[in-house]
Design an enzyme around this catalytic site. Structure first.
Site, PDB file in Angstrom:
ATOM      1  N   SER A   1      11.801   1.162   6.269  1.00  0.00           N
ATOM      2  CA  SER A   1      11.820   2.308   5.339  1.00  0.00           C
ATOM      3  C   SER A   1      13.041   2.254   4.427  1.00  0.00           C
ATOM      4  O   SER A   1      13.593   3.279   4.044  1.00  0.00           O
ATOM      5  CB  SER A   1      11.824   3.633   6.118  1.00  0.00           C
ATOM      6  OG  SER A   1      10.742   3.712   6.993  1.00  0.00           O
TER       7      SER A   1
ATOM      8  N   GLU B   1       8.188   5.103   7.505  1.00  0.00           N
ATOM      9  CA  GLU B   1       7.802   5.059   8.916  1.00  0.00           C
ATOM     10  C   GLU B   1       7.826   6.417   9.599  1.00  0.00           C
ATOM     11  O   GLU B   1       7.113   6.648  10.575  1.00  0.00           O
ATOM     12  CB  GLU B   1       8.760   4.134   9.673  1.00  0.00           C
ATOM     13  CG  GLU B   1       8.783   2.713   9.168  1.00  0.00           C
ATOM     14  CD  GLU B   1       9.991   1.968   9.698  1.00  0.00           C
ATOM     15  OE1 GLU B   1       9.851   1.302  10.736  1.00  0.00           O
ATOM     16  OE2 GLU B   1      11.070   2.080   9.099  1.00  0.00           O
TER      17      GLU B   1
ATOM     18  N   GLY C   1       3.147   2.092  -2.169  1.00  0.00           N
ATOM     19  CA  GLY C   1       3.428   2.570  -3.520  1.00  0.00           C
ATOM     20  C   GLY C   1       4.811   2.246  -4.033  1.00  0.00           C
ATOM     21  O   GLY C   1       5.269   2.855  -4.999  1.00  0.00           O
ATOM     22  N   SER C   2       5.485   1.262  -3.445  1.00  0.00           N
ATOM     23  CA  SER C   2       6.871   0.979  -3.835  1.00  0.00           C
ATOM     24  C   SER C   2       6.986   0.505  -5.277  1.00  0.00           C
ATOM     25  O   SER C   2       7.969   0.820  -5.960  1.00  0.00           O
ATOM     26  CB  SER C   2       7.495  -0.061  -2.887  1.00  0.00           C
ATOM     27  OG  SER C   2       6.795  -1.285  -2.929  1.00  0.00           O
TER      28      SER C   2
ATOM     29  N   GLY D   1       0.792  -1.219   0.000  1.00  0.00           N
ATOM     30  CA  GLY D   1       0.000   0.000   0.000  1.00  0.00           C
ATOM     31  C   GLY D   1       0.820   1.262   0.000  1.00  0.00           C
ATOM     32  O   GLY D   1       0.291   2.357  -0.168  1.00  0.00           O
TER      33      GLY D   1
END
Length: 786
Positions: A536, A744, A496-497, A494
């Site tokens: 992150s 994060e 968006g990577s 979720g």
């Protein structure tokens, strides 16, 4: 600041999966059904600590439709990330209320539930460990076998005959000398409770274990498919190659899906059912009561400062209530030793971080990985010290903030390319019109109206907490039409990577974004390796791997084109989906012509299908020195700050956040809209920790609020009046296009900044979370403000 112009970097294309999700076409593990599938349910312990005297499951086994009933006695395996201390099902004893004791697989969930009601368990309830102080006293050991547990030596340090799963520390400089040089010493103690992750999709896992071999197939809602494969292989004593883990769309994780949880249980149930697939879907109550949470924590901090506001010494003790099992909790405690003192240069510091066992639901990674917790302590203390000094908290922070040439508490040299926390603080202070604490007379004048306003500021920092040998990889293939497919090991849950990876690939290849497809489903049999989508770190590490992968593809195309155009490779450039000569630009070959190998007019061919790979390793990281915590544990740092203006209703204690500004130096935004979305979502999640969320336990360890009825999270009605995301960009030299992570960070220091603003509004300091309306109203009444 980064002012370089890019074709795709820094732009805001929509997330590639957006249409599938909003139309309901996206398939999650929750949605999946396989032929012949069975459904599992668990029976949970009603006690925090008890001996399992007997289990009678005969009636359940005789129920039509029931295919397997398992207890801990049927399952010999031990599990654990960093300490091997947990069983698939409780065996001999239970260690927290909610722990799974018996599992049933049946033809449907209703039959499984009916079978659970027929099982009779006799317990002998025992005294339990419920508080940090009880854990440290060690009159009762949560794990009586703590001296025999397997763990990663040299990284974690369980204490013999105790409830301390790991005691990590950092020592820099001479703390006694530092306190002797101080003109003022301030000591504080602050606490915060455990909370739940609350992903939209609960934990779900499906397993199919081949009854004739060690082959196992798993479909699971996980952040870490390769981690699940590795941990299962170790626990079951089989090769990782015999385990296939697939992660379809994942409906949120926030760290709670980073470890291994339901997967081992569905595997053993499938084996017991002769290889039929078994699905286990956690209920929302099980999310609260059985599955891991964020740890509760108590922090004691002592700060020495000179009259002009320079910090001379800091002493911190963090005690983490990690519940019944270590899981990720010990690594959260370890991360605090190098990142848990804030974004400041501290010449003398001693920091102890103790992760303790209690008889509560166990903890794991949670968005921020301990940094919301430690920054609750540190950023509140910065304001408390400023109050005692009679100094503007902004000025106090700026006197001590990390700058070029400084050293972190673990000894890392801080340079200009490490980030600019000062610029983040400056940005939010300007945005909210910060002018220092409001005068007492101005504050009291507002009391008559029943509502009072205040402002606050707070800084933050976070670096990825991960093993020093962490790596990630990417594979890329060009199709015959010149389009490109990219495969990565990271999980897009979720954030968006996958969109970001597509932008990076398209930027390097200099081609339209719509011609780059990042393959969605993550399968350990097909996708390249990635340790875990946590910390992150994926934009940084995955981005570098994809960048190298795309560069490798360009290199291959140039090598083929050099033969066709009869020139050195060094004289070729690429762009607009073609390889061309730097001087004679009309001499060019399109990507499409090279995709499957170039074919000359006479039919001869050279090259072949274009397939490339890229790998990025977390280079240069070291273990921390066990004696003083010195070393290089951080791949990169992301710094940030919040500024808030709020209004408090003196009668009800309700807090209305009028405006919150949040600034982060992320080096380079790959997708600006996604960054802003991360900031807004993280801020709202942080507000939940600040004013709403908490687990409540009875004195004997029973969870009192395992549902949304009594355990609230923020909704749209709780949104601040205005959230202002501020993107600061001082590029990271080794980041992909200068980028750093942001996943994060936005929720870190949100509770701190709200508490700091509450002091400005009320003149009352808060030391415990959550700062609920009830807590605020009681504090107002105690101080007789109305």
């Amino acid at each position: 600041m980064n002012e370089k112009k890019y074709r795709h970097i820094g732009k805001s294309p929509l997330r590639v999966e957006a249409r599938e999700k909003v139309t309901g076409r996206a398939t999650y593990t929750f949605d999946m059904e396989l032929p012949g599938m069975l459904y599992a349910k668990c029976l949970h312990s009603p006690y925090a600590r008890a001996e399992i005297v007997s289990i009678d499951s005969s009636a359940a086994k005789a129920l039509p439709g029931v295919k397997a009933v398992l207890t801990g006695e049927d399952i010999p395996y031990l599990l654990g990330l960093y300490m091997i201390d947990k069983r698939v099902l409780a065996r001999g004893a239970v260690r927290y209320q909610g722990e799974a004791v018996v599992a049933v697989a049946a033809v449907d969930e209703e039959t499984a539930e009916r079978a659970l009601s027929l099982i009779k368990i006799e317990y002998k309830q025992l005294p339990s460990v419920q508080t940090i102080d009880e854990a440290l006293e060690a009159k009762i050991l949560v794990h009586e076998d703590i001296n025999e547990l397997e763990y990663i030596k040299g990284v974690f340090f369980p204490q013999p005959d105790s409830n301390i799963a790991s005691w990590n520390k950092t020592i820099k400089g001479d703390i006694k000398k530092g306190f002797a040089e101080a003109d003022l010493i301030v000591e504080s103690e602050l606490t915060l409770p455990p909370v739940a992750h609350v992903p939209m999709e609960t934990h779900v896992a499906i397993a199919q274990a081949d009854p004739f071999s060690n082959q196992i197939k798993i479909w699971t809602s996980t952040q870490s498919p390769f981690g699940v494969r590795q941990l299962l292989g170790k626990a079951f004593g089989i090769s990782e190659g015999e385990i296939q883990v697939t992660a379809p769309y994942v409906g949120g994780g926030f760290g709670g899906k980073a470890g291994i949880h339901l997967e081992p249980l569905v595997v053993v149930l499938s084996r017991a059912c002769k290889g039929r697939p078994v699905k286990l879907t956690a209920t929302r109550e099980e999310e609260f009561n059985q599955l891991p949470c964020r740890a509760g924590m108590r922090g004691h901090i002592k700060t020495g400062v000179t009259k002009d506001g320079k910090i001379t010494a800091v002493e911190i003790i963090y005690d983490w209530d990690s519940g019944a099992y270590a899981d990720y909790g010990v690594n959260v405690g370890r991360a605090a030793t190098y990142s848990g003192a804030g974004a400041y240069e501290l010449p003398n510091i001693e920091l102890h971080s103790r992760t303790v066992y209690t008889n509560k639901v166990f903890s794991t990674a949670y968005r921020g990985f301990g940094h919301l917790e430690t920054h609750w302590i540190v950023e509140r203390q910065m304001d408390l010290v400023a109050q005692k000094l009679g100094m503007d908290p902004y000025e106090f922070r700026m006197k001590n903030i990390l700058r070029d040439g400084a050293h972190t508490i673990s000894g890392e040299h801080f340079t200009a390319s490490s980030g600019r926390p000062d610029k983040c603080l400056e940005a939010v202070a300007n945005e909210i019109g910060w002018t220092g604490f409001q005068p007492e007379a101005d504050r009291k004048a507002q009391f008559k109206t029943g509502k009072v306003r205040g402002k606050g500021i707070a800084c933050l920092q976070k670096a990825p907490a991960m093993p020093s040998n962490t790596s990630t990889a990417a594979i890329m293939q060009m199709d015959a039409d010149g389009n490109v497919r990219v495969m990565v090991g990271g999980v897009d849950m979720g954030q968006g990577s996958n969109t970001v990876m597509g932008q990076i690939a398209a930027e390097v290849l200099d081609m339209p974004l719509e011609k780059v497809k990042v393959v969605w489903e993550n399968d350990t049999d097909r996708n390249p390796y990635d340790w875990s989508t946590v910390a992150s770190k994926y934009t940084f590490m995955g981005g570098n791997a994809v960048k190298r992968c795309a560069q490798n593809m360009v290199k291959q195309m140039k090598e083929i084109a050099a033969q066709v155009l009869r020139c050195p490779v060094e004289e070729l450039e690429h762009g607009d989906e073609a390889i061309y000569h730097i001087q004679h630009t009309n001499k060019r070959i399109s990507y499409k012509e090279l995709a499957m190998g170039y074919v000359y007019e006479n039919g001869n061919g050279i090259g072949g299908a274009l397939v490339s790979h890229g790998v990025y390793m977390a280079e240069g990281l070291t273990y921390l020195n066990p004696e003083n915590g010195q070393g290089l544990p951080a791949l990169d740092w992301t710094f940030g700050a919040h500024g808030v203006e709020l209004e408090v209703d003196l009668e009800t204690g309700d807090i209305e956040i009028i405006k919150i500004a949040s600034a982060f130096d992320i080096g380079q935004a790959i997708n600006r809209k996604l960054v802003e979305g991360q900031i807004i979502g993280g801020v709202v999640q942080g507000i939940g920790s600040a004013v709403l969320e908490t687990f409540k336990f009875s004195p004997d360890g029973r969870m009192l609020n395992p549902s949304f009825t009594d355990n609230k999270i923020p909704t749209a009605k709780d949104l601040p009046g205005k959230i202002v995301p501020i993107i600061v960009e001082y590029p990271q030299t080794d980041g992909p296009f200068g980028a750093r992570g942001i996943g994060e960070h936005p929720m870190v220091s949100v509770p701190s900044v709200i508490a700091n603003a509450l002091y400005d509004a009320l003149g009352i300091n808060f030391y415990h979370l959550p700062m609920s309306p009830e807590a605020v109203a009681l504090a107002v009444a105690k101080e007789k403000l109305i």
